[in-house]
Design a protein around this motif. Structure first.
Motif, PDB file in Angstrom:
ATOM      1  N   LEU A 209     -17.622  72.063   3.639  1.00 19.96           N
ATOM      2  CA  LEU A 209     -18.943  72.512   4.101  1.00 19.96           C
ATOM      3  C   LEU A 209     -18.889  72.875   5.582  1.00 19.96           C
ATOM      4  CD1 LEU A 209     -21.178  69.922   2.209  1.00 19.96           C
ATOM      5  CD2 LEU A 209     -20.690  72.289   1.579  1.00 19.96           C
ATOM      6  N   GLU A 210     -18.125  72.104   6.335  1.00 17.44           N
ATOM      7  CA  GLU A 210     -17.985  72.361   7.772  1.00 17.44           C
ATOM      8  C   GLU A 210     -17.321  73.730   7.997  1.00 17.44           C
ATOM      9  OE1 GLU A 210     -15.640  70.303  11.528  1.00 17.44           O
ATOM     10  OE2 GLU A 210     -15.764  69.218   9.634  1.00 17.44           O
ATOM     11  N   ILE A 211     -16.300  74.022   7.181  1.00 15.75           N
ATOM     12  CA  ILE A 211     -15.585  75.292   7.323  1.00 15.75           C
ATOM     13  C   ILE A 211     -16.494  76.470   6.948  1.00 15.75           C
ATOM     14  CG2 ILE A 211     -13.691  76.675   6.347  1.00 15.75           C
ATOM     15  CD1 ILE A 211     -12.124  73.979   6.206  1.00 15.75           C
ATOM     16  N   ILE A 212     -17.230  76.298   5.858  1.00 17.75           N
ATOM     17  CA  ILE A 212     -18.136  77.385   5.441  1.00 17.75           C
ATOM     18  C   ILE A 212     -19.151  77.648   6.553  1.00 17.75           C
ATOM     19  CG2 ILE A 212     -19.938  78.052   3.772  1.00 17.75           C
ATOM     20  CD1 ILE A 212     -18.381  76.419   1.661  1.00 17.75           C
ATOM     21  N   ASP A 213     -19.602  76.562   7.149  1.00 13.15           N
ATOM     22  CA  ASP A 213     -20.589  76.692   8.212  1.00 13.15           C
ATOM     23  C   ASP A 213     -19.993  77.356   9.459  1.00 13.15           C
ATOM     24  OD1 ASP A 213     -23.286  76.187   8.891  1.00 13.15           O
ATOM     25  OD2 ASP A 213     -22.567  74.703  10.348  1.00 13.15           O
ATOM     26  N   ALA A 214     -18.714  77.069   9.713  1.00 15.73           N
ATOM     27  CA  ALA A 214     -18.081  77.582  10.942  1.00 15.73           C
ATOM     28  C   ALA A 214     -17.700  79.063  10.821  1.00 15.73           C
ATOM     29  CB  ALA A 214     -16.837  76.752  11.255  1.00 15.73           C
ATOM     30  N   PHE A 215     -17.485  79.525   9.608  1.00  8.32           N
ATOM     31  CA  PHE A 215     -17.022  80.905   9.423  1.00  8.32           C
ATOM     32  C   PHE A 215     -18.182  81.839   9.089  1.00  8.32           C
ATOM     33  CE2 PHE A 215     -12.655  79.464   8.999  1.00  8.32           C
ATOM     34  CZ  PHE A 215     -11.938  80.574   9.406  1.00  8.32           C
ATOM     35  N   ALA A 216     -18.439  82.785   9.979  1.00  6.03           N
ATOM     36  CA  ALA A 216     -19.514  83.751   9.710  1.00  6.03           C
ATOM     37  C   ALA A 216     -19.181  84.531   8.436  1.00  6.03           C
ATOM     38  CB  ALA A 216     -19.655  84.697  10.891  1.00  6.03           C
ATOM     39  N   TYR A 217     -17.889  84.831   8.251  1.00  4.12           N
ATOM     40  CA  TYR A 217     -17.452  85.603   7.088  1.00  4.12           C
ATOM     41  C   TYR A 217     -17.798  84.857   5.791  1.00  4.12           C
ATOM     42  CZ  TYR A 217     -14.211  87.801   3.791  1.00  4.12           C
ATOM     43  OH  TYR A 217     -13.662  88.436   2.698  1.00  4.12           O
ATOM     44  N   ALA A 218     -17.535  83.519   5.812  1.00  2.84           N
ATOM     45  CA  ALA A 218     -17.811  82.721   4.608  1.00  2.84           C
ATOM     46  C   ALA A 218     -19.303  82.721   4.319  1.00  2.84           C
ATOM     47  CB  ALA A 218     -17.302  81.297   4.803  1.00  2.84           C
ATOM     48  N   LYS A 219     -20.093  82.584   5.382  1.00  2.00           N
ATOM     49  CA  LYS A 219     -21.554  82.562   5.182  1.00  2.00           C
ATOM     50  C   LYS A 219     -22.032  83.907   4.643  1.00  2.00           C
ATOM     51  CE  LYS A 219     -22.687  80.442   9.089  1.00  2.00           C
ATOM     52  NZ  LYS A 219     -23.387  79.898  10.212  1.00  2.00           N
ATOM     53  N   ASN A 220     -21.461  84.984   5.205  1.00  2.00           N
ATOM     54  CA  ASN A 220     -21.849  86.321   4.730  1.00  2.00           C
ATOM     55  C   ASN A 220     -21.520  86.497   3.252  1.00  2.00           C
ATOM     56  OD1 ASN A 220     -22.767  86.997   7.219  1.00  2.00           O
ATOM     57  ND2 ASN A 220     -20.897  88.058   7.860  1.00  2.00           N
ATOM     58  N   MET A 221     -20.334  86.016   2.874  1.00  2.00           N
ATOM     59  CA  MET A 221     -19.907  86.147   1.474  1.00  2.00           C
ATOM     60  C   MET A 221     -20.823  85.342   0.541  1.00  2.00           C
ATOM     61  SD  MET A 221     -17.368  88.169   0.962  1.00  2.00           S
ATOM     62  CE  MET A 221     -17.949  89.318   2.164  1.00  2.00           C
ATOM     63  N   LEU A 222     -21.232  84.174   1.040  1.00  2.00           N
ATOM     64  CA  LEU A 222     -22.156  83.338   0.273  1.00  2.00           C
ATOM     65  C   LEU A 222     -23.480  84.090   0.073  1.00  2.00           C
ATOM     66  CD1 LEU A 222     -22.083  80.510  -0.961  1.00  2.00           C
ATOM     67  CD2 LEU A 222     -23.141  79.636   1.105  1.00  2.00           C
ATOM     68  N   HIS A 223     -23.936  84.746   1.155  1.00  2.00           N
ATOM     69  CA  HIS A 223     -25.183  85.514   1.063  1.00  2.00           C
ATOM     70  C   HIS A 223     -25.031  86.691   0.097  1.00  2.00           C
ATOM     71  CE1 HIS A 223     -26.317  83.755   5.232  1.00  2.00           C
ATOM     72  NE2 HIS A 223     -26.672  82.967   4.242  1.00  2.00           N
ATOM     73  N   VAL A 224     -23.842  87.321   0.136  1.00  2.00           N
ATOM     74  CA  VAL A 224     -23.583  88.438  -0.788  1.00  2.00           C
ATOM     75  C   VAL A 224     -23.726  87.943  -2.229  1.00  2.00           C
ATOM     76  CG1 VAL A 224     -21.746  89.938  -1.723  1.00  2.00           C
ATOM     77  CG2 VAL A 224     -22.116  89.817   0.750  1.00  2.00           C
ATOM     78  N   SER A 225     -23.109  86.799  -2.511  1.00  3.04           N
ATOM     79  CA  SER A 225     -23.172  86.248  -3.874  1.00  3.04           C
ATOM     80  C   SER A 225     -24.611  85.952  -4.282  1.00  3.04           C
ATOM     81  CB  SER A 225     -22.389  84.939  -3.952  1.00  3.04           C
ATOM     82  OG  SER A 225     -21.048  85.215  -3.877  1.00  3.04           O
TER      83      SER A 225
END
Lengths: 369, 455
Positions: free
Chosen positions: B242-258
């Motif tokens: 969860l910390e990594i997802i939060d730290a990576f803008a790319y991961a957050k963007n991908m989550l939003h895409v999904s």
């Protein structure tokens, strides 16, 4: 670092969950089934294309049947190929991964080639009736792709056997070849020894076809005669060529392995000669001998697969590498999971196969189907 | 460690991701498609609907071609891509889960035999026997998912396995059940989307309407259930992820895409369910499948990033170096061994002249170490994906000395593996990276500093 130490260091530290012989046995068995199906695809597509372009009435009919069978056989070949691919990575991981990493682009090309081959085969099968000769090109493309895929796999198999050359392939003039484009080792004799049986096995397949459909009243009996006789003729000629190729390959294997004295090789070679002799004897009545010939050919392919494994052990024994010394972290639970599922799976598939078999032969009763 | 394979500019990880993401479409269709088929076949028999049966035959052929050509080949493709890009990771998984994969293979065998027989016996055997074969396929396909989910979930959260090394401890791990239910739900949603594609080619309006309404219902039901299970799955993820997802803008963007795709797909399925036949045109249904593919890609990216810095958490770093010991398997950490004795002396695939760093070979040695430890995730080109020189320049510390200390602190970042190598090797690597980033001082580095540091 010498090669033996390197190979031991490359071995996966997880160890394996059961004794190596079980993985080896399963690998030999599933490889034999895989290569038999590959044989049927290569031989089947080759004949389908030939008769599509040149055949008469019977030839065209056979072409259609073989094109359809080849789509199913290719699917089966791929699924059956997964198992030896899995088991080789378990007991021969240092060899498999190195051979692939050094020639990484070829591994990717393999996927593309086989996908194109498969799709072309479907186009050939489904669209061929629309324009009789035009779609033959897709059949040719499918054949070229399937054979090319075989060339790539054969290259990987050879590269695995030559760990003494890995470093010279990978480090050239002091520089690491990290782009993975190399195609370093290939043995034509070995490759042909896998490919020529395609015509033996498709010939026997045709004999079985004639035998299988004979009870069907709606089948042209003259056509079935022609298929059976053409099949045995093709199988017989291919078996003779295979014996010659076998000797050629044998002489290309380094003498230091004394492979010609190995009992497994001798049994494999004897089975090959036996197939040839049996085909000659079965000429008079191909259908009568179709089932025994099918079983004999399967056993011969199994013998070839076992001989290939013995040869590999000879090559790798030079570096004091033996799979029987692979560390075992015994896990009986997961081993039992597989074995029970495997037996259950065979029981389950027996039902639809029995239905399909009887339906095709015209012997399906109302209660059964 | 195996020979390094570099995929310039694009990066090897992206190749695996592309194949794996695509594979999800046919494999989930292969598992979900036949539950719809079974349902529709029963309906067709009950209503004596010959057109619907004709559709089912076409649908089966399309499933056969799509799933058993592209699906089986991309499945094998993931293995091949992992073999060349990350051989130790796939090897580790296989050596731990060989019997899991072999069990899954048995279900593949059942699938392939039953689907061909199902297709070729359409209308030729009794309805009861035909339905039974279809059901056998559907069950075998779902059981293959039951097995592979254990291995996939293990790669996310290995659970007690890190202590016990036991197959089932790793298999039934904290994210196994939520992932299994999530994937099971998604298989219905994907099957619904695919049924709509095939339905969009049906000429008979009544049959088309029947199929798209069914596709909409199954798609929407699957999607809603998947949403619920995704929440459960999310809450089972470890804090590190969860910390990594939060730290990576790319991961957050991908989550939003999904999430965005899920909303669009939901609306699409509702329109199908309401029977808007005009929506179900080939262009729309195919475009929606592509949109769903993008959503899956987003979700898979988050899953991949969430595993960092590991390929197998608690065991293997993403650069294939063994990070931690697994006592019950007799495995010790390579990070410690390499820090103590150097990584190059443990690596076979280099010339002998490179096994020890010296004042002549330090740049070449540094390059080999950088590639060994970085190229799985980073590219060496300026314009490449996750470019190493680009990232170094962005950090603003390009001198060899700065990079030497940066490499020392690498393990402090939650998503980066520790540097594994001796101090001399770390200085050689830092000097190479400095040169790679175009730092002018790299050429002036004193070879004595490489060998002896600031003594």
């Amino acid at each position: 670092m010498d090669i033996h130490s390197a190979l031991i260091a490359l071995r996966d530290p997880m160890g394996i969950p059961f004794s190596p012989w079980l993985f080896q046995g399963l690998m030999v068995l599933t490889f034999a089934l895989h290569i038999l199906l590959v044989n049927l695809v290569v031989g089947g597509v080759c004949l389908a294309v030939y008769h599509h372009l040149n055949g008469g009435e019977y030839g065209k009919k056979l072409s259609k049947t073989l094109a359809r069978c080849s789509t199913v056989n290719l699917s089966l070949a791929i699924v059956l190929g997964v198992a030896p691919l899995l088991f080789v990575q378990v007991i021969y991981d240092p060899f498999w991964y190195t051979a692939n990493s050094i020639s990484a682009w070829w591994a990717m090309a393999f996927l593309l080639v086989i996908t194109l081959g498969f799709l072309s085969l479907y186009v050939f099968y489904l669209k061929r009736s629309q324009e009789p000769s035009g779609f033959g090109l897709f059949g040719i493309l499918a054949l070229v792709m399937v054979v090319f895929a075989g060339v790539i796999m054969s290259m990987f198999a050879m590269q695995q056997l030559l760990p003494e050359k890995w470093l010279s392939w990978y480090v050239v003039k002091g520089s690491l070849q990290t782009l993975g484009g190399g195609f370093h080792a290939f043995s034509l004799g070995r490759f042909l020894h896998f490919m020529v049986p395609a015509f033996v096995n498709i010939g026997i397949y045709m004999m079985l076809y004639a035998w299988y459909f004979r009870p069907r009243a709606d089948f042209d009996q003259g056509y079935l005669d022609w298929v059976g006789k053409s099949g045995i003729r093709l199988a017989k000629i291919a078996a003779m060529i295979q014996v010659v190729i076998g000797f050629w390959w044998l002489f290309s294997v380094p003498m230091k392995f004394s492979f010609y004295r190995n009992p497994v090789f001798l049994i494999g070679a004897a089975l090959g000669v036996l197939v040839m002799a049996a085909l000659m004897m079965a000429q008079k009545d191909p259908e009568r001998y179709a089932v025994p010939m099918g079983i004999l050919s399967l056993v011969a392919v199994l013998g070839m697969s076992a001989a290939r494994e013995v040869l590999r052990m000879g090559y790798l024994g030079q570096f004091d590498y033996s799979i029987y010394r692979y560390p075992v972290n015994l896990d009986l639970g997961s081993t039992a999971l597989f074995l029970v599922t495997f037996v259950m799976g065979l029981v389950v598939i027996a039902y639809p196969i029995a239905i399909a078999f009887k339906l095709g032969r015209g012997t399906l009763s109302v209660e059964e189907g | 460690m195996y020979p390094i394979f570099e995929f310039p500019v694009v990066g090897g990880g992206m190749i695996i991701a592309l194949i794996a993401t695509f594979h999800i479409l046919p494999c989930h269709l292969a598992t979900g498609g036949f539950w719809i088929t079974y349902f529709l076949e029963r309906k067709a028999y009950a209503e004596n609907d010959a057109d619907l049966l004709e559709f089912l035959k076409k649908f089966t052929l399309m499933v056969l071609i799509f799933c058993f050509v592209t699906g089986s080949l991309t499945g094998v493709g993931i293995w091949f891509a992992s073999t060349i890009i990350s051989p130790r990771a796939i090897s580790g998984l296989i050596h731990n889960y060989v019997w899991g994969w072999a069990t899954e293979w048995v279900f593949f065998l059942i699938e392939i035999v039953t689907i061909y027989i199902y297709y070729y016996t359409f209308g030729k055997i009794s309805r009861k026997a035909h339905l039974r074969i279809g059901l056998l396929y559907a069950m075998a396909a779902w059981l293959s998912m039951v097995i592979i989910t254990g291995i996939l979930a293990f790669m996310m959260t290995p659970g007690k396995w890190a202590e016990t090394g036991n197959f089932f401890d790793g298999f039934f791990n904290p994210t196994y059940w939520p992932q299994l239910f999530f994937r099971t739900s998604m298989m219905f949603a994907i099957a619904g989307a695919y049924a709509a594609v095939v339905a969009s080619f049906i000429k008979n309006l009544k049959t088309r309407k029947t199929v798209i309404k069914t596709a909409g219902a199954w798609g929407l039901g699957g999607l809603l259930a998947a949403g619920l299970f995704a929440l459960w799955y999310y809450h089972q993820l470890p804090a590190r992820t969860l910390e990594i997802i939060d730290a990576f803008a790319y991961a957050k963007n991908m989550l939003h895409v999904s999430l965005g795709v899920a909303v669009i797909a939901g609306i699409y399925f509702v329109t199908l369910l309401l029977g808007f036949v005009n929506i179900a045109r080939p262009l729309v249904t195919i475009a929606m499948t592509v949109v769903i593919f993008i959503g899956i890609g987003g979700g898979e990216s988050v899953r991949e990033i969430g595993r960092r810095p590991y390929l197998i958490p608690g065991y293997l770093y993403s650069n294939q170096i063994i990070a931690h010991e697994v006592k019950n398997k007799g495995i010790s950490s390579e990070v410690d061994a390499f820090t103590e004795g150097g990584i190059l002396s443990h690596y076979y695939f280099i010339p002998d002249s490179l096994r020890q760093v010296n004042d002549k070979n330090y740049l070449q040695a540094g390059e080999v170490i950088a590639k060994l430890e970085c190229v799985i995730c980073h590219t060496m080109q300026d314009n490449g994906r996750s470019s190493l020189p680009g990232l170094i320049k962005d950090m603003g510390m390009t001198s060899a000395e700065d990079l030497f200390y940066f490499l020392e602190s690498l393990g402090d970042y939650p998503y980066m593996p520790k540097f594994a190598g001796s101090e001399v090797e770390r200085r050689a690597t830092a000097t190479f990276l400095s040169k790679l980033a175009g730092d002018e001082t790299a050429a002036e580095v004193d070879p004595q500093w490489i060998l002896h540091g600031d003594e």
